[in-house]
Write a protein that holds these residues in place. Structure first.
Motif, PDB file in Angstrom:
ATOM      1  N   UNK A  44      33.817  39.733  68.756  1.00  0.00           N
ATOM      2  CA  UNK A  44      33.322  40.567  67.658  1.00  0.00           C
ATOM      3  C   UNK A  44      33.013  39.675  66.462  1.00  0.00           C
ATOM      4  N   UNK A  45      31.885  39.914  65.817  1.00  0.00           N
ATOM      5  CA  UNK A  45      31.567  39.125  64.619  1.00  0.00           C
ATOM      6  C   UNK A  45      31.123  40.037  63.479  1.00  0.00           C
ATOM      7  N   UNK A  46      31.300  39.524  62.274  1.00  0.00           N
ATOM      8  CA  UNK A  46      30.785  40.163  61.063  1.00  0.00           C
ATOM      9  C   UNK A  46      30.086  39.060  60.272  1.00  0.00           C
ATOM     10  N   UNK A  47      29.575  39.388  59.103  1.00  0.00           N
ATOM     11  CA  UNK A  47      28.876  38.372  58.314  1.00  0.00           C
ATOM     12  C   UNK A  47      29.766  37.833  57.206  1.00  0.00           C
ATOM     13  N   UNK A  48      29.686  36.526  56.986  1.00  0.00           N
ATOM     14  CA  UNK A  48      30.453  35.893  55.907  1.00  0.00           C
ATOM     15  C   UNK A  48      30.008  36.484  54.569  1.00  0.00           C
ATOM     16  N   UNK A  49      30.829  36.265  53.544  1.00  0.00           N
ATOM     17  CA  UNK A  49      30.575  36.908  52.259  1.00  0.00           C
ATOM     18  C   UNK A  49      29.185  36.622  51.706  1.00  0.00           C
ATOM     19  N   UNK A  50      28.673  35.417  51.951  1.00  0.00           N
ATOM     20  CA  UNK A  50      27.347  35.086  51.412  1.00  0.00           C
ATOM     21  C   UNK A  50      26.209  35.625  52.284  1.00  0.00           C
ATOM     22  N   UNK A  51      26.542  36.308  53.370  1.00  0.00           N
ATOM     23  CA  UNK A  51      25.518  36.929  54.200  1.00  0.00           C
ATOM     24  C   UNK A  51      24.688  35.946  55.002  1.00  0.00           C
TER      25      UNK A  51
ATOM     26  N   UNK B 167      21.830  18.027  54.127  1.00  0.00           N
ATOM     27  CA  UNK B 167      23.000  17.977  53.249  1.00  0.00           C
ATOM     28  C   UNK B 167      24.274  18.260  54.008  1.00  0.00           C
ATOM     29  N   UNK B 168      25.318  18.479  53.252  1.00  0.00           N
ATOM     30  CA  UNK B 168      26.600  18.719  53.903  1.00  0.00           C
ATOM     31  C   UNK B 168      26.727  20.197  54.262  1.00  0.00           C
ATOM     32  N   UNK B 169      27.819  20.526  54.901  1.00  0.00           N
ATOM     33  CA  UNK B 169      27.976  21.891  55.373  1.00  0.00           C
ATOM     34  C   UNK B 169      27.990  22.890  54.218  1.00  0.00           C
ATOM     35  N   UNK B 170      27.541  24.092  54.499  1.00  0.00           N
ATOM     36  CA  UNK B 170      27.372  25.098  53.444  1.00  0.00           C
ATOM     37  C   UNK B 170      28.693  25.460  52.775  1.00  0.00           C
ATOM     38  N   UNK B 171      29.789  25.306  53.499  1.00  0.00           N
ATOM     39  CA  UNK B 171      31.073  25.706  52.924  1.00  0.00           C
ATOM     40  C   UNK B 171      31.787  24.542  52.250  1.00  0.00           C
ATOM     41  N   UNK B 172      31.053  23.437  52.027  1.00  0.00           N
ATOM     42  CA  UNK B 172      31.726  22.306  51.387  1.00  0.00           C
ATOM     43  C   UNK B 172      31.507  22.322  49.881  1.00  0.00           C
ATOM     44  N   UNK B 173      32.494  21.838  49.186  1.00  0.00           N
ATOM     45  CA  UNK B 173      32.407  21.722  47.730  1.00  0.00           C
ATOM     46  C   UNK B 173      33.227  20.503  47.354  1.00  0.00           C
TER      47      UNK B 173
END
Lengths: 503, 597
Positions: free
Chosen positions: A160-167, A104-110
């Motif tokens: 440095x990285x952190x996790x996006x809101x959806x984890x 499918x398309x990228x996870x952040x697409x809508x």
């Protein structure tokens, strides 16, 4: 070192770092991916051709690292174990083209388009500071993360990285978070426009935090198992596994997820030899699931205590209701059962009833299952004993406490390290501590510690009594601790870095 | 309230040994009344209580206990007794207390002859026992006395709290404090009418879940096979848990049958709807200086009870270790199961010995045990006794009957060689890989049917039924069978050309043994416990994470009749142990444990 694919071929005049990806940048990232997979993608090829070329390149070799990178780059998030196993089966059964379309398309697409920017970084050093970057509070682990990664960041090139809101995806830090980690001023940081997701191709993923959240654990598991990125952890302890009865419910339930991920990792830097021994013991549990576990090495942790000001000391004297000639006994640690505080209260009760004069100051946050402690402490206070309990105290009160105390007590049943021991010693105050595990290790390394069996009320009672009635005892301990040479944060952080980055 | 015997001429205190201060009958009666369990002339007035000895010496304790009660009340966890006191209640309670004390007296007062002990009144017994335990300062004796006084087993915190309150107090005060501490739990659990049987000359076997439920999966099967083999050959005592988990108790006749006389798949004894048991007068089993054998994996408060038993009492404690999957492969189980298992490990921490069911499992428990060194604990010794390979207890008559009812329930693959995959539907069992490999082979043109047989497993995991439904819709000879009884299970193994069991992690791998028991070759996991079973022949070992290799191995075994025949010959040549051998080996371990004490 870093190859920001989203910038390539962009004829946009706006700075790409502040815009979301477009179909053009996606095409260019697919071109890069085809290159990474050993294929060739002519610059003029259109989207449909690119997909054919990608499928062809991918199908030549279904090794795990290539599949992981492709899945992550196409989806813009990190796969779980099941995601990747399913992806491979789809390719075998239906061909790479169909399987790629199936992602499918990228996870952040809508329907509103893309909302993030995805970078594939070649051979990066990523450092996950998800919890630490989001707060300015200081737990034991956050202290270690700050002291360590701050020094890494000023000496080396790292992300440095952190996790996006959806984890489900790693992202770069916001300006505010970067400031927290690199010693800047978080309040003046410019607000961020767009989430900047990061996918490593090779390189090293360093995890100095306890990453036990389910989403993090399962994606690090898959990264360690499948990707070409080396995964390295700082190992703090195995308390939730081997002292589960003393761990809070969420930690006890989730810690095995973390261990499951560590089982596929490359390296663990344990903060003490005792912790290394626990991880080595845990590794013996792995062959029955067909795994051997990471390389484990001890990198002995540093610890220090900030110098309080005269004002801090004066305030603390008032707070602790100190009187001349009456010694103060200090206990630092959250009021959870593992810290064995009921035994300290018992020893104090016996000694007070004997007529010993001392003030007992207990500093530590209320914690899981602290009710038995609270009940006993309150009733001792009602009986008029000089007992003070502080549950939300400042760092300055603690550091003043270490200097004002005659002796401190840290007789936990089980620790990965025992920071309060080092903090007390560095403030010049002898410590009564446990004769087991990492606490024994500290006592063997540093002078100034009196060890007792944490399961013996009588030993603690006797040790505290002799410290209070016989001046020679603490005199000797203070002389011993004056000769200590402490592990520094500089040495600790560079040793961990060297271990993680060595071939 | 009774009149005080202190005023009578024959004051029993005059007979008390040096240093022993006897409690008065009034003190004991007041204690019963104060329990709020409907004993005595109602709750004593504050004035009466203040007049009693216990009120004065336990004053500092009450401040703590009052806080605890308050938090319990706030949380709505404190039961409020509603029934009125029957006239005989006090006498009944005294009689039960006396019975419990007399059971432990010979062991805590070894210097007294049975005749001397018989002559002692309740007050004398209590006074002498508290004196002996207070003087010795041994945790084991305090543990036993707490059970005798309170009618329930203490957990670790309860024992520590009492031990700490006994520090530096006179014997007189010690008696009052022991009554007070135990009373808190007696009151909460209404355990004042329970009696006990102290067991010290034979092992005690823990069979709780197996006694209460007809469920017969791996752990229950091992428990039943072992204990029923012992039955009649050796002397041992069975113990289950009270419903609140705070004590070991005797089993009733139905429960004994469920453990010792299990008849395979007979549903008539499978009824496990528990009777509404009145546990206020139940008889407890108190193991003392003997071996406690735990073939089950206890859950709930029972683990806390057994932890204190293992830690404080002088019993030699042995557990069967099945696997550590909830902590060593955390992603495969629900979080609540991990949590429950962590409590179980906290219990094993203080056990003396773990008997692992395979070498692979031995490694898991050994790793755990060794890690305990860092807490200053020795950790349990870990030994291995590989489970036996024995036929599924299938009744051939029952099978014939069942087959007559359903002549052909495998219409999907009639006439084709059948491949069997047994296991409950959960990701760890890796059955999706078997289904995937089968589809690859079907596309290659191989002719065979696949039967996936086993329980629903994880209800949220629908990949298996989804995949089976999708392939059936495409006309593949695949079938999902659930709720299969043992007769049909055995028949399925017999019908199969070979079975596939490629679980990611197993403590043992029963489906491998079951398949070998009927002579059917197995494709199984190349490491861990299944590889131990495979080592003696009849199996092909594969890496369960290697899709391509699994496809290749299954394909070969479908095509190659010689290889199949060779594996069948290997199975014929195996020398496998039976449940009898296994149970005998375990009895030897239990006996050796007995010798340790």
């Amino acid at each position: 070192m870093t190859d920001t694919v989203s910038n390539i071929d962009s004829d946009d005049t706006v700075d790409a770092s502040n815009t979301v990806d477009t179909s053009d940048t996606i095409d260019s990232s697919i071109r890069t991916l085809i290159g990474d997979l050993g294929g060739e993608a002519p610059a003029q090829s259109h989207a449909g051709e690119l997909h054919e070329l990608l499928a062809t390149a991918l199908a030549t070799d279904l090794s795990a690292a290539r599949l992981w990178l492709t899945w992550a780059a196409i989806r813009g998030e990190l796969p779980t174990e099941a995601d990747l196993i399913g992806f491979r089966r789809d390719i075998v059964l239906n061909g790479a083209g169909t399987a790629l379309r199936g992602l499918g398309s990228r996870a952040d697409s809508s329907i509103f388009g893309l909302s993030a920017q995805v970078e594939v970084l070649r051979d990066p050093i990523l450092v996950d500071v998800h919890h630490t970057s989001s707060t300015s509070t200081m737990s034991g682990i956050q202290r270690v993360v700050r002291e360590t990664t701050g020094r890494w960041a000023s000496a080396h090139d790292l992300v440095f990285v952190a996790w996006a809101d959806n984890g489900r995806a790693l992202r770069r830090l916001t300006g505010k978070e970067e400031a927290r980690m690199r010693g800047g001023d978080p309040s003046t940081a410019a607000p961020d426009q767009v989430t900047r997701l990061v996918i490593p191709n090779g390189g090293i993923m360093m995890i100095p935090e306890l990453a036990a959240d389910a989403e993090r654990a399962e994606r690090f598991l898959a990264m360690a198992r499948f990707s070409s990125t080396r995964v390295a952890y700082i190992g703090y302890d195995c308390v939730p596994l081997t002292s589960g009865e003393t761990a809070s419910i969420p930690i006890a339930a989730h810690f095995p997820l973390y261990l499951d991920a560590v089982a596929y990792a490359d390296r663990v830097a344990a903060i003490s030899a005792s912790t290394a021994y626990e991880f080595e013991s845990w590794k013996k549990m792995l062959p029955s699931s067909g795994r051997s576990g990471p390389d484990v090495r001890t990198v002995f942790l540093a610890g220090d205590s900030t110098e309080p000001s005269d004002d801090d000391l004066a305030k603390a004297r008032v707070a602790f209701t100190l009187r001349d000639g009456v010694p103060m006994v200090l206990v630092v640690g959250s009021h959870e059962p593992r810290k064995n505080h009921l035994s300290v209260l018992q020893a104090a009760r016996v000694l007070w009833n004997e007529g010993q004069q001392f003030t007992l100051v207990m500093i530590g946050s209320a914690s899981w299952n602290s009710a038995p402690f609270d009940n006993l402490a309150k009733s001792l206070q009602e009986q008029g004993h000089p007992l003070l309990v502080f549950s939300n105290s400042s760092d300055s009160l603690i550091s003043a406490g270490y200097r004002l105390a005659t002796v401190s007590i840290f007789t936990s049943f089980h620790e990965g390290f025992g920071l309060p021991i080092v903090e007390s010693l560095r403030a010049g105050t002898p410590v009564i501590s446990s004769n087991v595990g990492s606490m024994l290790e500290l006592a063997e390394r540093y002078g100034g510690v009196i060890t007792v069996d944490p399961h013996s009320d009588a030993q603690l009672e006797n040790a505290l009594r002799s410290a209070l009635v016989d001046p020679a005892v603490l005199e000797q301990k203070r002389r011993d601790l004056a000769a200590n040479e402490y592990q520094t944060w500089e040495k600790y952080s560079s040793d961990v870095w060297d271990y993680f980055t060595a071939d | 309230m009774r009149t005080s015997p202190e005023s009578t001429a024959a004051d029993p205190r005059s007979e008390a040994p040096q240093g022993v201060t006897l409690p008065s009958a009034e003190q004991i009666d007041t204690w019963f009344s104060g329990l709020d369990v409907g004993v005595g002339a109602g709750t004593p007035t504050v004035k009466e209580l203040q007049a009693s000895l216990s009120w004065r010496v336990t004053e500092p304790l009450r401040a703590v206990k009052a806080r605890e009660r308050l938090s319990l009340l706030k949380a709505g966890k404190l039961p409020i007794p509603t029934h009125a006191a029957p006239p005989t209640a006090l006498a009944d309670a005294r009689r039960a207390l006396e019975q419990r004390l007399r059971q432990v007296a010979p062991h805590l007062l070894p210097g007294s002859t049975p005749a001397e002990l018989r002559a002692l009144t309740l007050e004398h017994l209590l006074g002498r026992l508290t004196f002996a335990v207070h003087t010795s300062g041994l945790d084991s004796e305090l543990w036993l006395l707490m059970i005798a006084v309170g009618g329930c087993f203490p957990d670790q915190a309860q024992l520590f709290a009492l031990r700490r309150d006994l520090r530096r107090v006179s014997h007189r005060d010690a008696t009052a404090r022991i009554l007070h501490h135990c009373g808190v739990w007696t009151s909460r659990l209404h355990s004042h009418l329970r009696t006990i049987e102290l067991v010290h000359d034979r092992p005690v076997a823990f069979a709780d879940f197996t006694a209460r439920f007809g469920f017969n999966s791996g752990i229950q099967r091992v428990t039943r096979q072992t204990l029923s083999h012992w039955n009649g050959r050796h002397r041992f005592e069975l113990a289950a848990l009270t419903a609140d988990g705070t004590a070991l108790r005797t089993l009733d006749a139905d429960e004994r049958d469920r453990v010792l006389a299990w008849s395979g798949d007979d549903d008539s004894v499978r009824a496990d709807n528990e009777p509404d048991r009145d546990e206020t007068t139940v008889k407890l089993i108190v193991p003392w200086q003997t071996t406690v054998f735990v073939p089950e994996v206890p859950a709930g408060h029972g683990t806390a009870t057994l932890t204190a038993l293992a830690r404080f009492s002088d019993n030699y404690t042995i557990a069967i270790g099945y696997d550590t999957i909830p902590v060593s492969s955390g992603h495969f189980v629900h979080r609540s199961l991990t949590l429950q298992f962590v409590s179980y490990l906290s219990m094993l921490k203080y056990f003396d010995e773990v008997v692992a069911i395979s070498e692979a499992t031995n490694g898991e428990f050994l790793g755990f045990s060794e890690a305990l060194t860092m807490q200053g604990l020795p950790g349990p010794k870990v030994v291995t006794e590989l489970l036996p390979i024995e036929h599924i207890p299938a009744d051939s008559d029952a099978l014939a009957e069942a087959d007559a009812d359903e002549p052909s329930d495998s219409s999907t693959g009639a006439g084709l060689p059948m491949v069997l995959s047994v296991g409950s539907n959960e990701p760890r069992k890796n059955q999706l890989t078997v289904i995937y490999a089968s589809e690859v082979l079907w596309r290659q043109g191989k002719q065979f049917s696949l039967v996936v047989l086993g329980g629903r497993g994880d209800k949220n995991y629908t990949d298996i039924p989804d995949a089976v439904a999708a392939l059936r819709a495409q006309g593949r000879p695949i079938e999902l069978r659930r709720d299969v009884d043992e007769a049909h299970l055995a028949q399925a193994y017999r019908d199969a050309r070979f079975s596939v069991f490629i679980s990611i992690q197993e403590g043992y791998g029963l489906p491998v043994a079951e398949s070998l028991a009927v002579g059917t070759p197995v494709v199984t996991t190349s490491y861990g416990s299944t590889s131990e079973i495979a080592a003696d022949g009849g199996c092909l070992a594969v890496d369960p994470r290697d899709d391509d290799r699994i496809v290749e191995t299954m394909g070969r075994l479908l095509d190659d009749d010689d290889m199949l025949a060779e594996l069948e010959a290997q199975i014929e040549a195996r020398h496998d142990t039976s449940w009898g051998d296994y149970a005998d080996a375990l009895w030897r371990i239990v006996e050796a444990g007995e010798a340790q004490k």
